[in-house]
Design an enzyme around this catalytic site. Sequence first.
Site, PDB file in Angstrom:
ATOM      1  N   GLU A 196      31.559 -15.687 -14.077  1.00 28.65           N
ATOM      2  CA  GLU A 196      30.332 -16.199 -14.669  1.00 28.65           C
ATOM      3  C   GLU A 196      30.518 -16.208 -16.173  1.00 28.65           C
ATOM      4  O   GLU A 196      31.369 -15.488 -16.705  1.00 28.65           O
ATOM      5  CB  GLU A 196      29.136 -15.318 -14.284  1.00 28.65           C
ATOM      6  N   LYS A 236      36.603 -10.470 -24.930  1.00 24.37           N
ATOM      7  CA  LYS A 236      36.607 -10.731 -23.478  1.00 24.37           C
ATOM      8  C   LYS A 236      38.017 -10.747 -22.877  1.00 24.37           C
ATOM      9  O   LYS A 236      38.212 -10.360 -21.723  1.00 24.37           O
ATOM     10  CB  LYS A 236      35.906 -12.060 -23.181  1.00 24.37           C
ATOM     11  N   SER A 250      32.558  -8.619 -32.327  1.00 21.61           N
ATOM     12  CA  SER A 250      33.023  -8.859 -30.956  1.00 21.61           C
ATOM     13  C   SER A 250      33.626 -10.240 -30.755  1.00 21.61           C
ATOM     14  O   SER A 250      34.432 -10.443 -29.850  1.00 21.61           O
ATOM     15  CB  SER A 250      31.868  -8.661 -29.967  1.00 21.61           C
TER      16      SER A 250
END
Length: 400
Positions: free
Chosen positions: A111, A89, A377
Amino acid sequence: MKYQVDEKGFYGEFGGAYVPEILYATVRNLQEQYREIIETEAFQQEYHALLKDYVGRPSPLYYARRMSERYGCRLYLKREDLNHTGAHKINNTIGQILLAKKMGKTRIIAETGAGQHGVATATVCALMGMRCEVFMGATDVERQHTNVERMRMLGAEVHPVRTGNMTLSDACSEAIRDWCCHPADTFYIVGSTMGPHPYPDLVARMQSVISEEIKWQLQEQTGRDYPDYLVACIGGGSNAAGTIYHYMDDERVKIVLAEAGGHGWDTDHTAATIHRGTTGILHGAKMLVMQDDDGQIQEAFTISAGLDYPGVGPMHCHMAKQGRTTVLSINDDEAIRAGYELTRMEGIIPAIESAHAIAALQKMTLKTDDVVVLTVSGRGDKDVETYLKNKSLAGEYGNF
């Protein structure tokens, strides 16, 4: 490039910008400026300097010897779990906050589901000295308590959302409502390849550093710059987009994506949107959406907070519809078992999101000389309680 966004913001029939009138000028302004800004040499230099010195890139491409032997292939893990903040991210939030600053915005909203995007946004806001507010479903606030405290420690204000299913979709809706009230000074850092154009393209570009690195790392380790298979988990689609970005038009490379089946894609407790969804509009874009006959959004269900979304990014909808990607539905029990398997065989505790990708390996037919690159991830620190609570699902690995 046939899988890239067109000038109107569409990937085939999917995408576009369906926004309230109050946001029209803000979104239009972003559409007109984002490429102009991010393609400048000054932006690219600052972005890549931060990726190197702050995030810790390049992330390693690790040859997983024991897992390779188990699955009869040459398995390489792209270690996004080793980034600062513990997931992919941060690649995107670094890029978007630089863009927000260039556009003169002073307040950041985001969010989050599993909390990783919220933590990454709060992190870059602390870095840049900007005000940060994060919307998170109350259900996720409870099950991702550690990430909530990390965000608060970084100076973000966390708003628990108590509408609907109180998960990621509801957090997105609340963030958009807030944006409608503060369009002039606020930049919405979207966490995945969803939302109105240009966000799906913007996020994919920011995450494309993953596949950019895979190309030269594979060349170094195998003598060629492409794998036979790319594997990633998919919710909204950001880590998947980054993994495949530079290979989308390379037909030598097969793409396998793992979405969250929950209790099974053919049950009422699933988040397998590509298997179950029909075309609709959600959070500003046309995409595959889990909805009833009246167009009401159905609740997504999965053990994984980060894959708990009833839609999927328009780029991925288009690629799946064109047959470019193979999408597998991975049930909760399969993901838990795969998470334990990677932990015991390679000493890497993956996020439950990433464990869905690991579980895809057992559903693939692989040859010994196949080069498989799988993106881990995120790291599993945030999910340890969930793993322990469900260790009965881990089979041979759950006896401790």
